[in-house]
Scaffold this motif. Structure first.
Motif, PDB file in Angstrom:
ATOM      1  N   SER A 139       0.946  -1.363  -0.038  1.00 19.93           N
ATOM      2  CA  SER A 139      -0.125  -0.095  -0.193  1.00 19.93           C
ATOM      3  C   SER A 139       0.986   1.469  -0.245  1.00 19.93           C
ATOM      4  O   SER A 139       0.400   2.534  -0.246  1.00 19.93           O
ATOM      5  CB  SER A 139      -0.917  -0.270   1.229  1.00 19.93           C
ATOM      6  N   LEU A 140       2.283   1.276   0.197  1.00 19.71           N
ATOM      7  CA  LEU A 140       3.128   2.241   0.388  1.00 19.71           C
ATOM      8  C   LEU A 140       3.549   2.557  -0.915  1.00 19.71           C
ATOM      9  O   LEU A 140       3.513   1.927  -2.030  1.00 19.71           O
ATOM     10  CB  LEU A 140       4.156   1.985   1.159  1.00 19.71           C
ATOM     11  N   SER A 141       3.878   3.795  -1.554  1.00 18.61           N
ATOM     12  CA  SER A 141       4.549   4.253  -2.640  1.00 18.61           C
ATOM     13  C   SER A 141       5.704   3.380  -2.619  1.00 18.61           C
ATOM     14  O   SER A 141       6.087   2.798  -1.825  1.00 18.61           O
ATOM     15  CB  SER A 141       4.780   5.736  -2.747  1.00 18.61           C
ATOM     16  N   LEU A 142       6.337   3.123  -4.036  1.00 18.79           N
ATOM     17  CA  LEU A 142       7.481   2.456  -4.150  1.00 18.79           C
ATOM     18  C   LEU A 142       8.677   3.028  -3.477  1.00 18.79           C
ATOM     19  O   LEU A 142       9.375   2.133  -2.851  1.00 18.79           O
ATOM     20  CB  LEU A 142       7.940   1.949  -5.708  1.00 18.79           C
ATOM     21  N   GLU A 143       8.863   4.262  -3.399  1.00 17.06           N
ATOM     22  CA  GLU A 143       9.897   5.143  -2.602  1.00 17.06           C
ATOM     23  C   GLU A 143       9.816   4.815  -1.235  1.00 17.06           C
ATOM     24  O   GLU A 143      11.135   4.621  -0.714  1.00 17.06           O
ATOM     25  CB  GLU A 143       9.853   6.464  -3.045  1.00 17.06           C
ATOM     26  N   HIS A 144       8.611   4.638  -0.566  1.00 18.25           N
ATOM     27  CA  HIS A 144       8.622   4.314   0.750  1.00 18.25           C
ATOM     28  C   HIS A 144       8.617   2.997   1.220  1.00 18.25           C
ATOM     29  O   HIS A 144       9.509   2.656   2.021  1.00 18.25           O
ATOM     30  CB  HIS A 144       7.192   4.843   1.285  1.00 18.25           C
ATOM     31  N   ARG A 145       8.343   2.115   0.421  1.00 21.16           N
ATOM     32  CA  ARG A 145       8.464   0.728   0.585  1.00 21.16           C
ATOM     33  C   ARG A 145      10.053   0.495   0.510  1.00 21.16           C
ATOM     34  O   ARG A 145      10.595  -0.351   1.017  1.00 21.16           O
ATOM     35  CB  ARG A 145       7.719  -0.085  -0.454  1.00 21.16           C
ATOM     36  N   ALA A 146      10.806   1.062  -0.565  1.00 25.50           N
ATOM     37  CA  ALA A 146      12.210   0.510  -0.663  1.00 25.50           C
ATOM     38  C   ALA A 146      12.813   1.096   0.591  1.00 25.50           C
ATOM     39  O   ALA A 146      13.806   0.219   0.950  1.00 25.50           O
ATOM     40  CB  ALA A 146      12.610   1.625  -2.058  1.00 25.50           C
ATOM     41  N   VAL A 147      12.816   2.147   1.237  1.00 28.70           N
ATOM     42  CA  VAL A 147      13.533   2.647   2.286  1.00 28.70           C
ATOM     43  C   VAL A 147      13.021   1.427   3.535  1.00 28.70           C
ATOM     44  O   VAL A 147      14.047   1.213   4.368  1.00 28.70           O
ATOM     45  CB  VAL A 147      13.419   3.983   2.888  1.00 28.70           C
ATOM     46  N   ILE A 148      11.902   0.921   3.532  1.00 31.27           N
ATOM     47  CA  ILE A 148      11.484   0.111   4.855  1.00 31.27           C
ATOM     48  C   ILE A 148      12.278  -1.018   4.378  1.00 31.27           C
ATOM     49  O   ILE A 148      12.720  -1.664   5.399  1.00 31.27           O
ATOM     50  CB  ILE A 148       9.876   0.157   4.735  1.00 31.27           C
ATOM     51  N   VAL A 149      11.806  -1.764   3.363  1.00 33.09           N
ATOM     52  CA  VAL A 149      12.670  -2.956   3.131  1.00 33.09           C
ATOM     53  C   VAL A 149      14.130  -2.902   3.167  1.00 33.09           C
ATOM     54  O   VAL A 149      14.391  -3.827   3.854  1.00 33.09           O
ATOM     55  CB  VAL A 149      12.137  -3.121   1.441  1.00 33.09           C
ATOM     56  N   LEU A 150      14.714  -1.929   2.403  1.00 28.70           N
ATOM     57  CA  LEU A 150      16.342  -2.057   2.626  1.00 28.70           C
ATOM     58  C   LEU A 150      16.842  -1.570   3.829  1.00 28.70           C
ATOM     59  O   LEU A 150      17.835  -2.338   4.358  1.00 28.70           O
ATOM     60  CB  LEU A 150      16.940  -1.014   1.690  1.00 28.70           C
ATOM     61  N   HIS A 151      16.146  -0.812   4.617  1.00 29.47           N
ATOM     62  CA  HIS A 151      16.798  -0.374   6.053  1.00 29.47           C
ATOM     63  C   HIS A 151      16.190  -1.321   7.195  1.00 29.47           C
ATOM     64  O   HIS A 151      16.892  -1.949   7.806  1.00 29.47           O
ATOM     65  CB  HIS A 151      16.462   0.936   6.375  1.00 29.47           C
TER      66      HIS A 151
END
Length: 194
Positions: A139-151
């Motif tokens: 449900s998050l934008s890809l930009e927000h999802r990316a930081v959550i996933v990576l960090h």
């Protein structure tokens, strides 16, 4: 090649990259084996499970084709995550998500769980929560999802996340804050108490 085959865990990414750049295909196979699960997990979290095999293959194909241009093999993992991010971003751009559809899937899943009365409720509940978390990520934008996933999920330091995504560290921090807030709100709307 026999040195590589005998002690693949002891050879560094830098050494494997150098061997690849010298034409040793076996060295790339070792890099693939070393990173395939991490790439697959990252793609799953960024893109869901549709076309996961194709996306993973695309990441490694792009890595293989671009490897001769890699100047600093010491940063292979960061470089590979960057390719992974680019593939996920392209996939996300090509496929716009319908948030209503996602919410309906979560509601159906919750209704299915409520109807379930067998003794395996604990296992079902865990699977259900995993599905809800995955849906929340989607449900998050890809930009927000990316930081959550990576960090948060891949335990990558903020500085490295910034390098992978080609954004300032301050932007990483800001996106992390917003992404966590968005996840929290989504989960609370689904009845998950945090």
């Amino acid at each position: 090649m026999t040195v590589l085959a005998n002690n693949p865990a002891q050879i560094t990414d830098l050494e494997l990259v150098q061997k690849c750049q010298q034409g040793e295909t076996y060295a790339f196979r070792l890099l693939y084996q070393r990173y395939e699960q991490k790439v697959r997990g990252t793609l799953y979290k960024l893109c869901d499970n549709q076309l996961l095999d194709d996306l993973q293959q695309e990441v490694f194909l792009k890595a293989w084709k671009s490897l001769p241009k890699l100047r600093n093999g010491e940063y292979f993992s960061t470089w590979l995550y960057r390719i992974c991010w680019n593939v996920a971003y392209d996939y996300g751009k090509a496929r716009k998500r319908d948030r209503t559809k996602i919410l309906n899937q979560v509601k159906e899943s919750m209704q299915d769980l409520a109807r379930s009365t067998n003794h395996h409720q604990t296992g079902l509940l865990q699977l259900h929560y995993q599905d809800i978390v995955q849906t929340a990520l989607q449900s998050l934008s890809l930009e927000h999802r990316a930081v959550i996933v990576l960090h948060d999920l891949e335990d990558m330091p903020q500085k490295e996340v910034a390098q992978v995504l080609s954004i300032p560290v301050g932007t990483v921090k800001s996106r992390l804050f917003k992404a966590r807030k968005g996840l929290r709100q989504f989960l609370e709307q689904q009845g998950v108490n945090l």
